[in-house]
Scaffold this motif. Structure first.
Motif, PDB file in Angstrom:
ATOM      1  N   THR A 395       0.832  -1.204   0.000  1.00 37.09           N
ATOM      2  CA  THR A 395       0.000   0.000   0.000  1.00 37.09           C
ATOM      3  C   THR A 395       0.867   1.254   0.000  1.00 37.09           C
ATOM      4  OG1 THR A 395      -1.715  -1.202   1.229  1.00 37.09           O
ATOM      5  CG2 THR A 395      -1.854   1.200   1.229  1.00 37.09           C
ATOM      6  N   ILE A 396       1.915   1.241   0.808  1.00 36.95           N
ATOM      7  CA  ILE A 396       2.833   2.395   0.879  1.00 36.95           C
ATOM      8  C   ILE A 396       3.568   2.573  -0.445  1.00 36.95           C
ATOM      9  CG2 ILE A 396       4.928   3.268   1.987  1.00 36.95           C
ATOM     10  CD1 ILE A 396       3.938   1.770   4.553  1.00 36.95           C
ATOM     11  N   GLU A 397       4.030   1.477  -1.033  1.00 39.82           N
ATOM     12  CA  GLU A 397       4.786   1.554  -2.279  1.00 39.82           C
ATOM     13  C   GLU A 397       3.958   2.195  -3.388  1.00 39.82           C
ATOM     14  OE1 GLU A 397       7.044  -1.377  -5.493  1.00 39.82           O
ATOM     15  OE2 GLU A 397       5.849  -2.218  -3.871  1.00 39.82           O
ATOM     16  N   GLN A 398       2.670   1.854  -3.454  1.00 39.83           N
ATOM     17  CA  GLN A 398       1.840   2.447  -4.496  1.00 39.83           C
ATOM     18  C   GLN A 398       1.624   3.946  -4.279  1.00 39.83           C
ATOM     19  OE1 GLN A 398      -1.801   0.122  -4.982  1.00 39.83           O
ATOM     20  NE2 GLN A 398      -0.778  -1.100  -6.557  1.00 39.83           N
ATOM     21  N   ARG A 399       1.813   4.406  -3.033  1.00 40.46           N
ATOM     22  CA  ARG A 399       1.634   5.835  -2.751  1.00 40.46           C
ATOM     23  C   ARG A 399       2.932   6.621  -2.961  1.00 40.46           C
ATOM     24  NH1 ARG A 399      -1.926   8.913   0.452  1.00 40.46           N
ATOM     25  NH2 ARG A 399      -1.353  11.094   0.164  1.00 40.46           N
ATOM     26  N   ILE A 400       4.071   6.086  -2.500  1.00 42.38           N
ATOM     27  CA  ILE A 400       5.320   6.856  -2.559  1.00 42.38           C
ATOM     28  C   ILE A 400       6.256   6.375  -3.660  1.00 42.38           C
ATOM     29  CG2 ILE A 400       5.149   7.289  -0.072  1.00 42.38           C
ATOM     30  CD1 ILE A 400       7.475   5.337   0.328  1.00 42.38           C
ATOM     31  N   ALA A 401       5.871   5.289  -4.371  1.00 43.66           N
ATOM     32  CA  ALA A 401       6.656   4.750  -5.489  1.00 43.66           C
ATOM     33  C   ALA A 401       8.062   4.341  -5.062  1.00 43.66           C
ATOM     34  CB  ALA A 401       6.728   5.758  -6.630  1.00 43.66           C
ATOM     35  N   SER A 402       8.182   3.778  -3.852  1.00 43.47           N
ATOM     36  CA  SER A 402       9.489   3.319  -3.373  1.00 43.47           C
ATOM     37  C   SER A 402       9.294   2.241  -2.321  1.00 43.47           C
ATOM     38  CB  SER A 402      10.273   4.483  -2.763  1.00 43.47           C
ATOM     39  OG  SER A 402      11.479   4.022  -2.179  1.00 43.47           O
ATOM     40  N   ARG A 403      10.246   1.284  -2.295  1.00 43.57           N
ATOM     41  CA  ARG A 403      10.268   0.259  -1.255  1.00 43.57           C
ATOM     42  C   ARG A 403      11.348   0.530  -0.226  1.00 43.57           C
ATOM     43  NH1 ARG A 403      10.223  -5.050  -5.244  1.00 43.57           N
ATOM     44  NH2 ARG A 403       8.120  -4.774  -6.089  1.00 43.57           N
ATOM     45  N   ASP A 404      12.128   1.584  -0.440  1.00 40.62           N
ATOM     46  CA  ASP A 404      13.228   1.901   0.471  1.00 40.62           C
ATOM     47  C   ASP A 404      12.652   2.437   1.775  1.00 40.62           C
ATOM     48  OD1 ASP A 404      15.456   3.132   1.813  1.00 40.62           O
ATOM     49  OD2 ASP A 404      16.520   3.064  -0.096  1.00 40.62           O
ATOM     50  N   ILE A 405      13.013   1.826   2.879  1.00 43.00           N
ATOM     51  CA  ILE A 405      12.422   2.238   4.149  1.00 43.00           C
ATOM     52  C   ILE A 405      12.853   3.648   4.538  1.00 43.00           C
ATOM     53  CG2 ILE A 405      12.227  -0.145   4.928  1.00 43.00           C
ATOM     54  CD1 ILE A 405      14.582   0.290   6.773  1.00 43.00           C
ATOM     55  N   GLU A 406      13.996   4.121   4.016  1.00 45.07           N
ATOM     56  CA  GLU A 406      14.401   5.497   4.308  1.00 45.07           C
ATOM     57  C   GLU A 406      13.427   6.509   3.694  1.00 45.07           C
ATOM     58  OE1 GLU A 406      16.677   6.469   6.332  1.00 45.07           O
ATOM     59  OE2 GLU A 406      17.515   4.489   6.736  1.00 45.07           O
ATOM     60  N   ASP A 407      12.768   6.120   2.603  1.00 48.79           N
ATOM     61  CA  ASP A 407      11.780   7.000   1.978  1.00 48.79           C
ATOM     62  C   ASP A 407      10.459   7.008   2.739  1.00 48.79           C
ATOM     63  OD1 ASP A 407      13.580   7.634  -0.029  1.00 48.79           O
ATOM     64  OD2 ASP A 407      12.926   5.989  -1.317  1.00 48.79           O
ATOM     65  N   MET A 408      10.361   6.175   3.770  1.00 45.23           N
ATOM     66  CA  MET A 408       9.126   6.111   4.547  1.00 45.23           C
ATOM     67  C   MET A 408       9.166   7.023   5.766  1.00 45.23           C
ATOM     68  SD  MET A 408       8.404   1.995   4.290  1.00 45.23           S
ATOM     69  CE  MET A 408       8.509   1.175   2.684  1.00 45.23           C
ATOM     70  N   ARG A 409      10.225   7.818   5.911  1.00 50.58           N
ATOM     71  CA  ARG A 409      10.283   8.781   7.011  1.00 50.58           C
ATOM     72  C   ARG A 409       9.184   9.831   6.835  1.00 50.58           C
ATOM     73  NH1 ARG A 409      14.692   8.492  10.192  1.00 50.58           N
ATOM     74  NH2 ARG A 409      16.392   7.161   9.431  1.00 50.58           N
ATOM     75  N   GLY A 410       8.555  10.183   7.939  1.00 51.87           N
ATOM     76  CA  GLY A 410       7.496  11.180   7.877  1.00 51.87           C
ATOM     77  C   GLY A 410       6.246  10.687   7.176  1.00 51.87           C
ATOM     78  N   LEU A 411       6.117   9.367   7.042  1.00 51.65           N
ATOM     79  CA  LEU A 411       4.959   8.806   6.346  1.00 51.65           C
ATOM     80  C   LEU A 411       3.651   9.186   7.025  1.00 51.65           C
ATOM     81  CD1 LEU A 411       4.307   6.820   3.961  1.00 51.65           C
ATOM     82  CD2 LEU A 411       4.157   5.028   5.691  1.00 51.65           C
ATOM     83  N   TYR A 412       3.732   9.450   8.327  1.00 52.55           N
ATOM     84  CA  TYR A 412       2.522   9.785   9.083  1.00 52.55           C
ATOM     85  C   TYR A 412       1.837  11.023   8.521  1.00 52.55           C
ATOM     86  CZ  TYR A 412      -0.539  10.680  13.060  1.00 52.55           C
ATOM     87  OH  TYR A 412      -1.641  10.903  13.848  1.00 52.55           O
ATOM     88  N   ALA A 469      12.893  -2.987  15.030  1.00 54.01           N
ATOM     89  CA  ALA A 469      12.819  -1.732  15.789  1.00 54.01           C
ATOM     90  C   ALA A 469      13.297  -0.561  14.938  1.00 54.01           C
ATOM     91  CB  ALA A 469      13.653  -1.846  17.068  1.00 54.01           C
ATOM     92  N   ARG A 470      14.336  -0.789  14.124  1.00 49.19           N
ATOM     93  CA  ARG A 470      14.829   0.259  13.226  1.00 49.19           C
ATOM     94  C   ARG A 470      13.729   0.704  12.272  1.00 49.19           C
ATOM     95  NH1 ARG A 470      19.572  -1.754   9.572  1.00 49.19           N
ATOM     96  NH2 ARG A 470      17.851  -2.954   8.681  1.00 49.19           N
ATOM     97  N   TRP A 471      13.028  -0.258  11.693  1.00 46.05           N
ATOM     98  CA  TRP A 471      11.965   0.059  10.740  1.00 46.05           C
ATOM     99  C   TRP A 471      10.785   0.741  11.435  1.00 46.05           C
ATOM    100  CZ3 TRP A 471       9.819  -4.040   6.753  1.00 46.05           C
ATOM    101  CH2 TRP A 471       9.202  -3.378   5.713  1.00 46.05           C
ATOM    102  N   ALA A 472      10.403   0.228  12.606  1.00 43.73           N
ATOM    103  CA  ALA A 472       9.301   0.849  13.351  1.00 43.73           C
ATOM    104  C   ALA A 472       9.637   2.288  13.706  1.00 43.73           C
ATOM    105  CB  ALA A 472       9.001   0.039  14.613  1.00 43.73           C
ATOM    106  N   GLY A 473      10.914   2.541  14.041  1.00 45.39           N
ATOM    107  CA  GLY A 473      11.330   3.907  14.361  1.00 45.39           C
ATOM    108  C   GLY A 473      11.159   4.848  13.180  1.00 45.39           C
ATOM    109  N   ILE A 474      11.432   4.341  11.968  1.00 49.66           N
ATOM    110  CA  ILE A 474      11.231   5.160  10.765  1.00 49.66           C
ATOM    111  C   ILE A 474       9.749   5.472  10.584  1.00 49.66           C
ATOM    112  CG2 ILE A 474      11.334   5.114   8.241  1.00 49.66           C
ATOM    113  CD1 ILE A 474      13.991   3.659   8.486  1.00 49.66           C
TER     114      ILE A 474
END
Length: 644
Positions: A395-412, A469-474
């Motif tokens: 679901t996230i990938e279709q919105r931000i066009a990336s699977r890199d977890i660093e690109d998921m910062r500020g996803l909230y 935990a690293r991913w959850a923190g992002i």
């Protein structure tokens, strides 16, 4: 009524798959998927009221054995055709070998007059049916809006959804047949049918990399098919039966019989993508996310661990069993280490799956009542949490066009609901009182007498916490000063996510009662097969607390503490929203009007960025893969050699 339920679980998905393929209108597709999902989920739950059961040959008066034999040969000829067309020596060789072995078995060896139960249901098989039918159906339903967006992104002139959904639903029927059948040759058919389904799903997008990775998945799983059919042939020559329950009861723990057990485990290792066979599952990440979710949570790889766990009583108390445990524990540790070096969300999930399946196989090798209980818990909780995380990433990938977890910062800021669900899904993998940690605790407790395995499981568990935990923190990173948008989601996207999250919470809370009503009867049933095993209750359950002589896991009390902590966190978050947002301290040179930047050279505004360490030099694939694969091959040789 029992025959009807089994028909719905095993045969109806084949009929639904035909309907999905030939009726191509979107409305009909949605209707078939929803009806099939509801029927499968309902039938899987209703099946528990009939446990344990054994169904005589034939279902609803229909004899399926001749049809399955024909389909088995057609399946192998299809594999052979693929190998010849692609000029792939391994696929051609493995398919030819299976054709010869199957022909010898069916024509010259097997006495088809011997009748044995067609389907057998115990706690393990019904747990697997529930995982496949409920979690699998949720994934297929989530795929309806996902694939619409996926094809819009690809700008396809002709939709491939009919064949995609047909294979998805067929996959569920194949898995239900695999875990319910009592005929070893029928098991082999369903085993290879899952290989075909995975091949078709991985190559769905028909890109060069998708076709290459699907071909790799096919030859590796065909190797497992060869190992399985060799084991079946050996066992039939030794015991003269294809009745799986009878084989387990009559299994002689001799060197000659432990060799086919080693072949069975080799087949399970390939199907479960254990080291050194993990590359086919990693390659499957190129497929649409529902494919990844289905392969990792409720089908395919679970078939491998089911095979090993089902036949574990046959090699109980042997050196071979210890070797299986060590191989599984090593994969748990090594795959977890490889996950640390990844920033691709799907690859992290893939290595996590390989790692957790290794833990389940380690439990099968430990082969004690506590270990069996741990394995069954891990199968259930891993399926729910891993399906949830894959669907979140898709679901996230279709919105931000990336699977890199660093690109998921500020996803909230843009996807607040999905971000919260993903955070909670990550926590269900590592924190108490959730079921995954309970299963790991039970596994470590069950290995208390083997220091090597305990160390590997303990270190592997610590590594697991690190990358989750690293991913959850992002996910939890809050976008300072940004306006939080209201997230818009399709109904059939939101409901599966919330449903799986609810399932992870409810099942974890109910773990003590699930243990008492479902898992404990399965353990006690084994004592009738192996009276020498001295099966006793490995855990006591009182007041929502699981306990044994070595420790306790207070499930319900921990849940009450978590509820209190959650309410406190919500109150604190609401208070924090009223406060003025202050950026990080940047050596005292922040720009007054922008607290996320500072004055740099020539008084230019510089926005600092934060990123995780991935320690590629220590945990990167190029550093570790060769070494861990080599060690895994040695352990497999030790495992098979242990039978000799």
């Amino acid at each position: 009524m029992l025959d009807t339920l089994l028909f719905v679980l095993v045969v109806a998905p084949f009929i639904a798959a035909l309907g999905l393929y030939f009726f191509r209108a979107n409305a009909i597709r949605v209707l078939i998927v929803l009806v099939a999902g509801v029927l499968l989920a309902g039938a899987s739950l209703s099946l528990f009221s009939y446990a344990p059961f054994a169904v005589a040959p034939g279902l609803l008066g229909i004899e399926f054995s001749p049809l399955i034999t024909v389909l088995d040969f057609l399946l192998l000829f299809l594999f052979l055709g693929i190998g010849i067309r692609k000029r792939h020596a391994l696929i051609t060789t493995f398919a030819s070998t299976q054709l010869v072995l199957l022909a010898i078995l069916e024509i010259f060896l097997v006495k088809h007059g011997h009748e044995s139960p067609l389907f057998v249901g115990d706690s393990l098989s019904m747990l697997m049916v529930a995982v496949v039918s409920i979690v699998g159906s949720v994934i297929v339903i989530h795929a309806l809006p996902y694939m619409k967006n996926h094809e819009e992104h690809q700008h396809l002139q002709e939709s491939r959804q009919p064949q995609f959904f047909a294979v998805l639903v067929l996959f569920l029927g194949a898995m239900n047949g695999l875990v319910l059948t009592n005929n070893f040759l029928h098991f082999y058919f369903f085993f290879e049918l899952t290989t075909l389904c995975s091949y078709l799903l991985i190559r769905h997008d028909k890109t060069d990399i998708a076709i290459t990775n699907a071909t790799r998945a096919l030859w590796m799983n065909c190797l497992g098919g060869v190992a399985l059919l060799l084991a079946i042939t050996w066992i039939y020559l030794d015991l003269g039966t294809l009745d799986m329950q009878e084989i387990i009861r009559e299994a002689p723990q001799t060197a000659l019989f432990l060799v086919p057990c080693g072949l069975l485990c080799l087949a399970g290792f390939t199907k479960a993508a254990q080291l050194p066979f993990q590359s086919w599952l990693l390659g499957a990440m190129v497929a649409p996310t529902p494919t990844s979710a289905l392969l990792h949570s409720s089908t395919m790889v679970k078939a491998g661990v089911y095979l090993i766990l089902r036949f574990a009583p046959a090699f109980m108390g042997t050196f071979f069993s210890d070797a299986v445990a060590i191989a599984g524990a090593f994969t748990f540790l090594a795959a977890g280490a490889l996950a640390i070096g990844q920033s691709n969300g799907k690859k992290i999930l893939a290595y996590s799956t390989v790692s957790n399946l290794g833990l389940i196989i380690a439990c099968a090798g430990i082969n004690t009542p506590a270990a069996v209980a741990a394995a069954m818990f891990l199968i259930m909780f891993h399926a729910v949490s891993k399906a949830l995380m894959f669907l979140c990433v898709g679901t996230i990938e279709q919105r931000i066009a990336s699977r890199d977890i660093e690109d998921m910062r500020g996803l909230y800021a843009t996807m607040p609901l999905t971000a919260i669900i993903a955070v909670l899904g990550s926590l269900t993998m590592i924190l108490p009182p959730f079921g995954m940690l309970l299963g790991k605790w039970m596994a470590i407790e069950s290995a208390a007498n083997n220091v090597i395995i305990v160390v590997m499981l303990a270190v592997g568990s610590a590594i697991t916490v690190m990358y989750w935990a690293r991913w959850a923190g992002i996910f939890m990173s809050y976008p300072i000063g940004e306006r939080i948008e209201v997230e818009k989601q399709a109904f059939l996207t939101r409901v599966p996510l919330l449903g799986l999250l609810t399932g992870a919470f409810v099942l974890s809370f109910a773990a003590p009662w699930i243990y008492t009503d479902l898992i404990l009867p399965s353990i006690n049933q084994l004592s009738s097969v192996f009276p020498m095993a001295t099966y006793v209750t490995p855990f006591d359950t009182t007041g929502g607390i699981l306990a044994n002589a070595k420790g306790v896991f207070p499930t319900v009390p921990l849940f009450l503490v978590c509820i209190g902590g959650g309410l406190l966190a919500i109150m604190s978050f609401k208070r924090a929203k009223k406060q003025r947002a202050v950026g990080p301290y940047l050596s005292g040179v922040q720009i007054p009007d922008d607290n996320t930047a500072y004055r740099g050279p020539l008084r230019n505004a510089i926005h600092p960025t934060a990123a995780n360490y991935y320690l590629e030099r220590l945990f990167g694939e190029s550093t570790l893969t060769g070494w861990v694969n080599g060690a895994a091959i040695m352990l497999i040789l030790l495992m098979i050699g242990g039978g000799l």
